[in-house]
Design a protein around this motif. Sequence first.
Motif, mmCIF file in Angstrom:
data_model
loop_
_atom_site.group_PDB
_atom_site.id
_atom_site.type_symbol
_atom_site.label_atom_id
_atom_site.label_comp_id
_atom_site.label_asym_id
_atom_site.label_seq_id
_atom_site.Cartn_x
_atom_site.Cartn_y
_atom_site.Cartn_z
ATOM 1 N N GLU A 25 0.833 -1.208 0.000
ATOM 2 C CA GLU A 25 0.000 0.000 0.000
ATOM 3 C C GLU A 25 0.866 1.255 0.000
ATOM 4 O OE1 GLU A 25 -3.681 0.462 0.018
ATOM 5 O OE2 GLU A 25 -3.155 -1.390 -1.031
ATOM 6 N N ALA A 26 1.958 1.235 0.740
ATOM 7 C CA ALA A 26 2.860 2.394 0.789
ATOM 8 C C ALA A 26 3.525 2.635 -0.560
ATOM 9 C CB ALA A 26 3.918 2.198 1.874
ATOM 10 N N GLY A 27 3.748 1.572 -1.314
ATOM 11 C CA GLY A 27 4.389 1.696 -2.624
ATOM 12 C C GLY A 27 3.424 1.973 -3.764
ATOM 13 N N LYS A 28 2.142 2.002 -3.464
ATOM 14 C CA LYS A 28 1.124 2.213 -4.490
ATOM 15 C C LYS A 28 1.183 3.658 -4.995
ATOM 16 C CE LYS A 28 -3.167 2.154 -3.090
ATOM 17 N NZ LYS A 28 -4.456 1.656 -2.594
ATOM 18 N N SER A 29 1.018 3.805 -6.305
ATOM 19 C CA SER A 29 1.014 5.138 -6.917
ATOM 20 C C SER A 29 -0.258 5.298 -7.749
ATOM 21 C CB SER A 29 2.242 5.312 -7.817
ATOM 22 O OG SER A 29 2.121 4.470 -8.957
ATOM 23 N N ASP A 30 -0.463 6.485 -8.261
ATOM 24 C CA ASP A 30 -1.601 6.706 -9.149
ATOM 25 C C ASP A 30 -1.537 5.764 -10.350
ATOM 26 O OD1 ASP A 30 -2.615 8.681 -7.509
ATOM 27 O OD2 ASP A 30 -1.772 10.325 -8.685
ATOM 28 N N PHE A 31 -0.318 5.455 -10.792
ATOM 29 C CA PHE A 31 -0.126 4.587 -11.961
ATOM 30 C C PHE A 31 -0.666 3.174 -11.723
ATOM 31 C CE2 PHE A 31 2.570 1.503 -14.258
ATOM 32 C CZ PHE A 31 2.197 1.830 -15.557
ATOM 33 N N ASP A 32 -0.302 2.576 -10.576
ATOM 34 C CA ASP A 32 -0.689 1.180 -10.360
ATOM 35 C C ASP A 32 -1.884 1.005 -9.418
ATOM 36 O OD1 ASP A 32 0.686 1.816 -8.021
ATOM 37 O OD2 ASP A 32 1.692 -0.117 -7.886
ATOM 38 N N ALA A 33 -2.495 2.090 -8.986
ATOM 39 C CA ALA A 33 -3.662 1.989 -8.108
ATOM 40 C C ALA A 33 -4.789 1.165 -8.730
ATOM 41 C CB ALA A 33 -4.158 3.373 -7.698
ATOM 42 N N PRO A 34 -5.087 1.318 -10.023
ATOM 43 C CA PRO A 34 -6.137 0.473 -10.608
ATOM 44 C C PRO A 34 -5.789 -1.025 -10.566
ATOM 45 C CG PRO A 34 -5.751 2.378 -12.004
ATOM 46 C CD PRO A 34 -4.654 2.356 -10.975
ATOM 47 N N PHE A 35 -4.518 -1.350 -10.761
ATOM 48 C CA PHE A 35 -4.082 -2.745 -10.682
ATOM 49 C C PHE A 35 -4.244 -3.266 -9.255
ATOM 50 C CE2 PHE A 35 -0.706 -5.812 -9.711
ATOM 51 C CZ PHE A 35 -1.069 -6.833 -10.569
ATOM 52 N N GLN A 36 -3.798 -2.482 -8.275
ATOM 53 C CA GLN A 36 -3.930 -2.893 -6.874
ATOM 54 C C GLN A 36 -5.394 -3.101 -6.499
ATOM 55 O OE1 GLN A 36 -1.549 -3.712 -4.617
ATOM 56 N NE2 GLN A 36 -0.058 -3.508 -6.255
ATOM 57 N N GLN A 37 -6.262 -2.227 -6.982
ATOM 58 C CA GLN A 37 -7.694 -2.376 -6.715
ATOM 59 C C GLN A 37 -8.217 -3.665 -7.341
ATOM 60 O OE1 GLN A 37 -10.169 0.980 -7.730
ATOM 61 N NE2 GLN A 37 -12.043 -0.205 -7.509
ATOM 62 N N MET A 38 -7.801 -3.939 -8.574
ATOM 63 C CA MET A 38 -8.265 -5.135 -9.274
ATOM 64 C C MET A 38 -7.836 -6.414 -8.551
ATOM 65 S SD MET A 38 -7.255 -7.738 -11.696
ATOM 66 C CE MET A 38 -5.719 -7.121 -12.309
ATOM 67 N N ILE A 39 -6.571 -6.494 -8.125
ATOM 68 C CA ILE A 39 -6.147 -7.727 -7.446
ATOM 69 C C ILE A 39 -6.766 -7.830 -6.052
ATOM 70 C CG2 ILE A 39 -4.041 -8.034 -8.796
ATOM 71 C CD1 ILE A 39 -2.449 -7.075 -6.347
ATOM 72 N N THR A 40 -6.952 -6.698 -5.389
ATOM 73 C CA THR A 40 -7.581 -6.737 -4.066
ATOM 74 C C THR A 40 -9.016 -7.221 -4.169
ATOM 75 O OG1 THR A 40 -6.140 -4.992 -3.230
ATOM 76 C CG2 THR A 40 -8.198 -5.359 -2.038
ATOM 77 N N GLU A 41 -9.753 -6.724 -5.142
ATOM 78 C CA GLU A 41 -11.156 -7.115 -5.287
ATOM 79 C C GLU A 41 -11.308 -8.481 -5.962
ATOM 80 O OE1 GLU A 41 -13.028 -3.832 -7.302
ATOM 81 O OE2 GLU A 41 -12.814 -2.532 -5.541
ATOM 82 N N GLY A 42 -10.506 -8.741 -6.989
ATOM 83 C CA GLY A 42 -10.651 -9.979 -7.751
ATOM 84 C C GLY A 42 -10.000 -11.174 -7.087
ATOM 85 N N ALA A 43 -8.691 -11.083 -6.873
ATOM 86 C CA ALA A 43 -7.973 -12.218 -6.289
ATOM 87 C C ALA A 43 -8.341 -12.406 -4.817
ATOM 88 C CB ALA A 43 -6.469 -12.035 -6.438
ATOM 89 N N TRP A 44 -8.245 -11.333 -4.054
ATOM 90 C CA TRP A 44 -8.410 -11.448 -2.599
ATOM 91 C C TRP A 44 -9.861 -11.325 -2.143
ATOM 92 C CZ3 TRP A 44 -4.500 -13.713 -0.627
ATOM 93 C CH2 TRP A 44 -3.231 -13.551 -1.222
ATOM 94 N N GLY A 45 -10.650 -10.484 -2.790
ATOM 95 C CA GLY A 45 -12.034 -10.269 -2.379
ATOM 96 C C GLY A 45 -13.013 -11.252 -2.980
ATOM 97 N N THR A 46 -12.580 -11.976 -4.008
ATOM 98 C CA THR A 46 -13.458 -12.953 -4.659
ATOM 99 C C THR A 46 -12.905 -14.366 -4.494
ATOM 100 O OG1 THR A 46 -14.158 -11.301 -6.280
ATOM 101 C CG2 THR A 46 -14.572 -13.599 -6.837
#
Length: 126
Positions: A25-46
């Motif tokens: 989370e500390a290393g997240k930037s505007d660039f990769d925020a959509p990717f982090q959201q996708m893996i959090t919701e898809g891989a981890w949340g689903t």
Amino acid sequence: MSERHTQGMATRRRVLGDAHVDRAEAGKSDFDAPFQQMITEGAWGTVWADDTISHRERSMLTLSLLAATGNFEEIPMHIRATANTGASPQDVLQAFMHVAVYAGVPKANHAIKLAKQTYAEMGVDL
């Protein structure tokens, strides 16, 4: 954040640990925020949040798939996660033995090497 994101973060923390997730989370930037959201919701949340199979079994599947597809970079992270999922070193070895038979001995051999290194770093006697 969505309910799926909240569930994903909780599952991600339970499996990978707070320190890992906090670093990500500390290393997240505007660039990769959509990717982090996708893996959090898809891989981890689903996928990981589904209770049809256990986190132990998901660890074994994940490690097998990472090795079989040659995605070795994430194997140490998922070996460390076994401390939280309940997959034992013997479970992991059996998963990699399946990789040897169905995806190739060199891939399994490299995955076992990474597992041994990571377990040593974790202070796990094999």
